[in-house]
Design a protein around this motif. Sequence first.
Motif, PDB file in Angstrom:
ATOM      1  N   LYS A 278       3.321   2.063 -68.979  1.00 20.57           N
ATOM      2  CA  LYS A 278       4.413   2.192 -69.684  1.00 20.57           C
ATOM      3  C   LYS A 278       3.003   1.957 -70.940  1.00 20.57           C
ATOM      4  CE  LYS A 278       8.133   0.153 -67.565  1.00 20.57           C
ATOM      5  NZ  LYS A 278       9.660   1.323 -67.761  1.00 20.57           N
ATOM      6  N   GLY A 279       1.993   3.032 -70.980  1.00 27.17           N
ATOM      7  CA  GLY A 279       0.948   3.143 -72.046  1.00 27.17           C
ATOM      8  C   GLY A 279       1.631   3.761 -73.581  1.00 27.17           C
ATOM      9  N   GLY A 280       2.816   4.664 -73.314  1.00 21.56           N
ATOM     10  CA  GLY A 280       3.465   5.304 -73.818  1.00 21.56           C
ATOM     11  C   GLY A 280       4.137   4.636 -75.257  1.00 21.56           C
ATOM     12  N   ILE A 281       4.096   3.010 -74.649  1.00 21.81           N
ATOM     13  CA  ILE A 281       4.749   2.702 -76.203  1.00 21.81           C
ATOM     14  C   ILE A 281       3.198   2.406 -77.150  1.00 21.81           C
ATOM     15  CG2 ILE A 281       3.067   0.102 -74.777  1.00 21.81           C
ATOM     16  CD1 ILE A 281       6.559   0.255 -76.539  1.00 21.81           C
ATOM     17  N   VAL A 282       2.463   2.721 -76.724  1.00 24.85           N
ATOM     18  CA  VAL A 282       1.135   2.979 -78.194  1.00 24.85           C
ATOM     19  C   VAL A 282       2.352   3.936 -78.963  1.00 24.85           C
ATOM     20  CG1 VAL A 282      -0.628   3.046 -78.706  1.00 24.85           C
ATOM     21  CG2 VAL A 282      -0.679   2.163 -76.539  1.00 24.85           C
ATOM     22  N   ILE A 283       2.472   5.343 -78.147  1.00 22.65           N
ATOM     23  CA  ILE A 283       3.020   5.679 -79.316  1.00 22.65           C
ATOM     24  C   ILE A 283       4.339   5.322 -79.680  1.00 22.65           C
ATOM     25  CG2 ILE A 283       3.985   8.260 -79.020  1.00 22.65           C
ATOM     26  CD1 ILE A 283       2.090   8.201 -76.324  1.00 22.65           C
ATOM     27  N   ALA A 284       5.055   5.172 -78.882  1.00 30.70           N
ATOM     28  CA  ALA A 284       6.385   4.563 -80.315  1.00 30.70           C
ATOM     29  C   ALA A 284       6.046   3.290 -81.119  1.00 30.70           C
ATOM     30  CB  ALA A 284       7.853   3.247 -78.897  1.00 30.70           C
ATOM     31  N   ILE A 285       5.184   2.955 -80.855  1.00 31.17           N
ATOM     32  CA  ILE A 285       4.972   1.306 -81.856  1.00 31.17           C
ATOM     33  C   ILE A 285       4.330   2.003 -82.934  1.00 31.17           C
ATOM     34  CG2 ILE A 285       3.643  -0.705 -82.443  1.00 31.17           C
ATOM     35  CD1 ILE A 285       4.673  -1.400 -79.827  1.00 31.17           C
ATOM     36  N   ARG A 286       3.826   2.826 -82.917  1.00 31.20           N
ATOM     37  CA  ARG A 286       2.466   3.872 -84.156  1.00 31.20           C
ATOM     38  C   ARG A 286       3.726   4.179 -85.169  1.00 31.20           C
ATOM     39  NH1 ARG A 286       1.304   4.291 -87.342  1.00 31.20           N
ATOM     40  NH2 ARG A 286      -0.346   5.421 -88.283  1.00 31.20           N
ATOM     41  N   ASN A 287       4.615   5.418 -84.233  1.00 38.41           N
ATOM     42  CA  ASN A 287       5.268   5.999 -84.881  1.00 38.41           C
ATOM     43  C   ASN A 287       6.508   5.146 -85.512  1.00 38.41           C
ATOM     44  OD1 ASN A 287       6.066   8.711 -85.944  1.00 38.41           O
ATOM     45  ND2 ASN A 287       7.672   8.566 -84.510  1.00 38.41           N
ATOM     46  N   GLU A 288       7.673   4.048 -84.773  1.00 35.53           N
ATOM     47  CA  GLU A 288       8.140   3.942 -85.623  1.00 35.53           C
ATOM     48  C   GLU A 288       8.476   2.514 -86.707  1.00 35.53           C
ATOM     49  OE1 GLU A 288      11.389   2.087 -82.551  1.00 35.53           O
ATOM     50  OE2 GLU A 288      10.890   3.841 -81.018  1.00 35.53           O
ATOM     51  N   LEU A 289       7.034   2.227 -86.097  1.00 36.51           N
ATOM     52  CA  LEU A 289       6.500   0.970 -87.655  1.00 36.51           C
ATOM     53  C   LEU A 289       5.574   1.904 -88.794  1.00 36.51           C
ATOM     54  CD1 LEU A 289       6.351  -2.029 -85.081  1.00 36.51           C
ATOM     55  CD2 LEU A 289       8.611  -1.299 -86.109  1.00 36.51           C
ATOM     56  N   ASN A 290       4.999   2.519 -88.187  1.00 35.18           N
ATOM     57  CA  ASN A 290       3.663   3.206 -88.909  1.00 35.18           C
ATOM     58  C   ASN A 290       2.808   2.050 -89.183  1.00 35.18           C
ATOM     59  OD1 ASN A 290       3.090   5.135 -89.988  1.00 35.18           O
ATOM     60  ND2 ASN A 290       3.520   4.681 -92.397  1.00 35.18           N
ATOM     61  N   LEU A 291       2.356   1.154 -88.153  1.00 31.18           N
ATOM     62  CA  LEU A 291       1.449   0.103 -88.559  1.00 31.18           C
ATOM     63  C   LEU A 291       0.164   0.769 -87.494  1.00 31.18           C
ATOM     64  CD1 LEU A 291       3.432  -2.600 -88.244  1.00 31.18           C
ATOM     65  CD2 LEU A 291       1.946  -2.252 -89.621  1.00 31.18           C
ATOM     66  N   PRO A 292      -1.024   0.830 -88.078  1.00 33.88           N
ATOM     67  CA  PRO A 292      -2.346   1.273 -86.709  1.00 33.88           C
ATOM     68  C   PRO A 292      -2.177   0.869 -86.223  1.00 33.88           C
ATOM     69  CG  PRO A 292      -2.510   0.636 -89.097  1.00 33.88           C
ATOM     70  CD  PRO A 292      -0.951   0.477 -89.215  1.00 33.88           C
ATOM     71  N   VAL A 293      -2.869   1.202 -84.564  1.00 36.04           N
ATOM     72  CA  VAL A 293      -3.437   0.194 -84.011  1.00 36.04           C
ATOM     73  C   VAL A 293      -4.925  -0.262 -84.049  1.00 36.04           C
ATOM     74  CG1 VAL A 293      -3.599   0.522 -81.353  1.00 36.04           C
ATOM     75  CG2 VAL A 293      -1.669   1.417 -81.811  1.00 36.04           C
ATOM     76  N   LYS A 294      -4.863  -0.948 -83.744  1.00 40.17           N
ATOM     77  CA  LYS A 294      -6.779  -1.533 -84.013  1.00 40.17           C
ATOM     78  C   LYS A 294      -7.616  -1.144 -83.031  1.00 40.17           C
ATOM     79  CE  LYS A 294      -6.300  -1.734 -89.044  1.00 40.17           C
ATOM     80  NZ  LYS A 294      -6.676  -1.448 -90.041  1.00 40.17           N
ATOM     81  N   PHE A 295      -6.867  -1.910 -82.011  1.00 40.75           N
ATOM     82  CA  PHE A 295      -7.644  -2.252 -81.069  1.00 40.75           C
ATOM     83  C   PHE A 295      -6.420  -2.405 -79.956  1.00 40.75           C
ATOM     84  CE2 PHE A 295     -10.648  -4.689 -83.749  1.00 40.75           C
ATOM     85  CZ  PHE A 295     -11.537  -3.680 -83.621  1.00 40.75           C
ATOM     86  N   VAL A 296      -7.015  -1.842 -78.586  1.00 37.30           N
ATOM     87  CA  VAL A 296      -6.622  -2.129 -77.707  1.00 37.30           C
ATOM     88  C   VAL A 296      -7.246  -3.229 -75.927  1.00 37.30           C
ATOM     89  CG1 VAL A 296      -4.765  -0.018 -77.933  1.00 37.30           C
ATOM     90  CG2 VAL A 296      -7.499   0.688 -76.609  1.00 37.30           C
ATOM     91  N   GLY A 297      -6.452  -3.672 -75.112  1.00 40.67           N
ATOM     92  CA  GLY A 297      -7.160  -4.161 -74.105  1.00 40.67           C
ATOM     93  C   GLY A 297      -6.664  -2.907 -73.286  1.00 40.67           C
ATOM     94  N   LEU A 298      -8.026  -2.750 -72.519  1.00 41.24           N
ATOM     95  CA  LEU A 298      -8.568  -1.896 -71.175  1.00 41.24           C
ATOM     96  C   LEU A 298      -9.055  -2.409 -70.029  1.00 41.24           C
ATOM     97  CD1 LEU A 298      -9.577   0.498 -73.478  1.00 41.24           C
ATOM     98  CD2 LEU A 298      -7.178   1.331 -72.280  1.00 41.24           C
ATOM     99  N   GLY A 299      -8.571  -4.004 -69.693  1.00 43.46           N
ATOM    100  CA  GLY A 299      -9.864  -4.044 -68.796  1.00 43.46           C
ATOM    101  C   GLY A 299     -10.073  -6.246 -68.887  1.00 43.46           C
ATOM    102  N   GLU A 300     -10.494  -6.409 -68.224  1.00 47.16           N
ATOM    103  CA  GLU A 300     -10.788  -7.896 -68.184  1.00 47.16           C
ATOM    104  C   GLU A 300     -12.283  -8.549 -69.184  1.00 47.16           C
ATOM    105  OE1 GLU A 300      -9.095 -10.914 -67.222  1.00 47.16           O
ATOM    106  OE2 GLU A 300      -7.257  -8.392 -66.786  1.00 47.16           O
TER     107      GLU A 300
END
Length: 331
Positions: A278-300
């Motif tokens: 459900k990585g699409g949540i990045v798009i939803a959050i970015r668009n609906e809240l107009n807050l920048p995504v600064k970092f993403v966790g992509l593994g351990e």
Amino acid sequence: MSFFKRLKESIATKTEAVTTVFKEGLTKTRTAFVERVEELITRRKKIDEEFYEELEEILIGADVGVSTVMQLIEELRVEVKKRKIEDASDLQPVLSEKLVELLKGDENPGLQMADSGMTVILFVGVNGVGKTTTIGKLAHRFKSEGKSVMLAAGDTFRAGAIEQLEVWGQRVGVEVIKQQAGSDPAAVMYDAVQAAKQRGIDVLLCDTAGRLQNKTNLMEELNKIFRVIKREVPSAPHEVLLVLDATTGQNALSQAKLFGEKSGVTGLVLTKLDGTAKGGIVIAIRNELNLPVKFVGLGEKMGDLQEFDSEQFVHALFAGLIQKEEQQGEA
């Protein structure tokens, strides 16, 4: 030049290691989202109402969020008319282009650092989202850039939170300022700011509680922490990062709304993106809240906390299609 080609060229200037981390980290989302879009395009050659309806379902299934999906579909309809697109396969690059636009927003997603002296970064978010791990990985990142780092164990209520931060402190080789469990988080912050000032620290990373056992409101507690930090360092905190667990999808969006309205959040960190389709949540959050995504966790691994890059994100999603287009170009 096609959009995919431009995207590939802009990625070419970035390090291959980062591109690989994004690609591997987004495998599940790519399978659930892009491969379904491909299948739809292969099956339905024509762009009609049924095509849009199915595309809508796929996007909502990837947790892009209903209002964002509606906006996206509307924009696609406009582009289809404007560019006179009839063949469904010609829609893929247009969709990718729209996603990059949505994810980019207006702000520069990089971290705001102090012009001079110490940078103070506050981390907020509910328990269990990977806040402490994010702080540890970010401390490692700053340290590898040659900066001196200190951690403040402000989550004094959750059992084991202080110890967990200490483990990260030892692993990364940075000092952790703490008090006993159950003590006042604002007092810990005061101690930490004083200690960091005395030692001439470059970056102070502050953990906060995700939930309080007592009756005080969590937001009141955070405001108190803000006031203490501001009194000691007037320009601080330079960032308030809300940590969200991407695997919780829409739940992460409601957490972001709650914290975003109340606690002066300046940016988001999305963890466990590699563990969800459900990585699409990045798009939803970015668009609906107009807050920048600064970092993403992509593994351990330590290096799997990556600065968010909208082009890398979309490139990782559509990697298969980009390859296909290249092969067709060569044929």
